[in-house]
Motif scaffolding. Structure first.
Motif, PDB file in Angstrom:
ATOM      1  N   ARG A 127     -83.405-100.980 -70.355  1.00 58.95           N
ATOM      2  CA  ARG A 127     -84.356 -99.878 -70.199  1.00 58.95           C
ATOM      3  C   ARG A 127     -85.143-100.153 -68.927  1.00 58.95           C
ATOM      4  NH1 ARG A 127     -86.891 -96.038 -73.237  1.00 58.95           N
ATOM      5  NH2 ARG A 127     -85.869 -96.755 -75.134  1.00 58.95           N
ATOM      6  N   ARG A 180     -94.085-102.493 -76.641  1.00 58.71           N
ATOM      7  CA  ARG A 180     -94.054-102.434 -78.102  1.00 58.71           C
ATOM      8  C   ARG A 180     -92.662-102.785 -78.623  1.00 58.71           C
ATOM      9  NH1 ARG A 180     -97.667 -99.391 -81.453  1.00 58.71           N
ATOM     10  NH2 ARG A 180     -96.804 -98.987 -83.540  1.00 58.71           N
ATOM     11  N   GLU A 181     -91.633-102.279 -77.948  1.00 57.48           N
ATOM     12  CA  GLU A 181     -90.264-102.598 -78.349  1.00 57.48           C
ATOM     13  C   GLU A 181     -89.969-104.077 -78.153  1.00 57.48           C
ATOM     14  OE1 GLU A 181     -85.746-100.896 -77.993  1.00 57.48           O
ATOM     15  OE2 GLU A 181     -87.149-100.380 -76.394  1.00 57.48           O
ATOM     16  N   ALA A 185     -91.509-106.026 -80.921  1.00 55.91           N
ATOM     17  CA  ALA A 185     -90.764-105.814 -82.165  1.00 55.91           C
ATOM     18  C   ALA A 185     -89.469-106.612 -82.163  1.00 55.91           C
ATOM     19  CB  ALA A 185     -90.482-104.331 -82.363  1.00 55.91           C
ATOM     20  N   LEU A 186     -88.775-106.633 -81.029  1.00 55.23           N
ATOM     21  CA  LEU A 186     -87.510-107.361 -80.948  1.00 55.23           C
ATOM     22  C   LEU A 186     -87.725-108.866 -81.082  1.00 55.23           C
ATOM     23  CD1 LEU A 186     -85.595-105.393 -78.167  1.00 55.23           C
ATOM     24  CD2 LEU A 186     -85.310-105.259 -80.646  1.00 55.23           C
ATOM     25  N   TRP A 246     -87.918-109.260 -70.685  1.00 57.19           N
ATOM     26  CA  TRP A 246     -88.901-108.200 -70.499  1.00 57.19           C
ATOM     27  C   TRP A 246     -89.870-108.681 -69.431  1.00 57.19           C
ATOM     28  CZ3 TRP A 246     -90.722-103.656 -70.084  1.00 57.19           C
ATOM     29  CH2 TRP A 246     -92.078-103.360 -70.177  1.00 57.19           C
ATOM     30  N   ARG A 255     -81.826-105.883 -73.628  1.00 51.24           N
ATOM     31  CA  ARG A 255     -81.541-106.287 -75.008  1.00 51.24           C
ATOM     32  C   ARG A 255     -80.036-106.380 -75.208  1.00 51.24           C
ATOM     33  NH1 ARG A 255     -79.809-101.680 -77.594  1.00 51.24           N
ATOM     34  NH2 ARG A 255     -80.662 -99.663 -76.967  1.00 51.24           N
ATOM     35  N   HIS A 290     -89.888 -99.880 -88.942  1.00 59.71           N
ATOM     36  CA  HIS A 290     -89.252 -99.222 -87.799  1.00 59.71           C
ATOM     37  C   HIS A 290     -89.964 -97.930 -87.398  1.00 59.71           C
ATOM     38  CE1 HIS A 290     -86.263 -97.016 -85.439  1.00 59.71           C
ATOM     39  NE2 HIS A 290     -85.671 -98.175 -85.211  1.00 59.71           N
ATOM     40  N   ASN A 350     -80.726 -93.511 -84.328  1.00 61.98           N
ATOM     41  CA  ASN A 350     -81.241 -94.876 -84.431  1.00 61.98           C
ATOM     42  C   ASN A 350     -80.520 -95.710 -85.479  1.00 61.98           C
ATOM     43  OD1 ASN A 350     -83.059 -94.369 -82.415  1.00 61.98           O
ATOM     44  ND2 ASN A 350     -84.743 -93.871 -83.781  1.00 61.98           N
ATOM     45  N   ASP A 381     -83.593 -99.063 -81.269  1.00 59.57           N
ATOM     46  CA  ASP A 381     -84.755 -98.303 -80.786  1.00 59.57           C
ATOM     47  C   ASP A 381     -86.020 -98.621 -81.575  1.00 59.57           C
ATOM     48  OD1 ASP A 381     -86.487 -96.652 -79.518  1.00 59.57           O
ATOM     49  OD2 ASP A 381     -85.282 -94.832 -79.737  1.00 59.57           O
ATOM     50  N   PHE A 382     -86.691 -99.684 -81.154  1.00 59.80           N
ATOM     51  CA  PHE A 382     -87.882-100.166 -81.849  1.00 59.80           C
ATOM     52  C   PHE A 382     -89.169 -99.817 -81.109  1.00 59.80           C
ATOM     53  CE2 PHE A 382     -84.482-102.511 -83.738  1.00 59.80           C
ATOM     54  CZ  PHE A 382     -84.901-102.840 -85.017  1.00 59.80           C
ATOM     55  N   GLN A 383     -89.167 -98.763 -80.302  1.00 62.60           N
ATOM     56  CA  GLN A 383     -90.355 -98.415 -79.524  1.00 62.60           C
ATOM     57  C   GLN A 383     -91.549 -98.054 -80.402  1.00 62.60           C
ATOM     58  OE1 GLN A 383     -89.778 -96.296 -75.504  1.00 62.60           O
ATOM     59  NE2 GLN A 383     -88.178 -95.465 -76.801  1.00 62.60           N
TER      60      GLN A 383
END
Length: 219
Positions: free
Chosen positions: A32, A51-52, A55-56, A71, A78, A115, A123, A136-138
């Motif tokens: 991304r 945020r993603e 989460a990851l 990141w 990812r 999620h 997703n 997709d963990f945004q």
């Protein structure tokens, strides 16, 4: 020595970044990239990408979910999951798929992560071996898994999964699952009354999105 990567295919581009399938000496991965985000959207785009990334990190090591590679504040890399979105490869009558998807959700929730965007079929993946995957963990929320808030969000994740099960495998719904589907939380009611109209206005009028509620481009 810095890794050299090459774009294989563009997957998606919207106001919050460009997503592409990439390859380096380690193999395929997904990137991304926020470089082309309009100036007025850079802060929310960065916030969503960060945020993603957080989460990851929370789901590190879990199977069937992307793993965070890098990141740096502008690019999020990812791991690649080999599969197709649920609407592209519908799991009609596949009881094992939905049983394993529920187990996947349980693992996710035990890590203290909800999620929050599983209503979108895009997703949910059907992986190459037919098993489920989640991407997709945004919009994911982190918290203590036993807190009332996280339990509420976890139930909403489950309810969205059961809605997909009702679509593709209705004969396998249990009486308990049917009761879960009928029970609407105050969070859902608040979303439909206030949040969703705002979301539709922003995404369709301001950002010009037309993703058919996450089921791919409209014909």
């Amino acid at each position: 020595m810095q890794s050299v990567s090459q774009e294989v295919a563009a997957l998606k581009a919207d106001s919050f970044g460009r997503i592409a399938l990439m390859r380096d000496e380690q193999g395929l991965f997904v990137r991304r990239d926020l470089i082309h985000v309009p100036l007025w959207l850079r802060l929310p785009a960065w916030w969503l990408a960060r945020r993603e990334a957080l989460a990851l990190r929370r789901v590190a090591g879990l199977p069937a979910m992307p793993q965070l590679l890098r990141w740096d504040g502008r690019r999020l890399d990812r791991s690649y999951l080999d599969g197709a979105a649920m609407y592209q490869r519908p799991p009609h009558g596949d009881v094992a798929y939905f049983r394993n998807a529920r187990r996947l959700l349980q693992r996710l929730h035990r890590r203290g992560l909800a999620h929050n965007d599983l209503a979108k079929e895009a997703n949910w993946l059907v992986l190459a071996d037919g098993s489920p995957g989640v991407i997709d963990f945004q919009l994911a929320t982190r918290g203590h898994p036993r807190s009332r808030w996280m339990r509420l969000l976890a139930r909403e994740d489950l309810r969205h999964l059961l809605k997909h099960k009702r679509t593709y495998c209705p004969q396998a719904l249990t009486p308990v699952e049917r009761r879960v589907l009928k029970r609407h939380s105050w969070l859902r009611e608040a979303w439909f009354a206030t949040g969703k109209p705002v979301y539709r206005f922003v995404t369709r009028r301001l950002l010009k999105w037309e993703d058919n509620e996450g089921q791919g481009p409209k014909p």
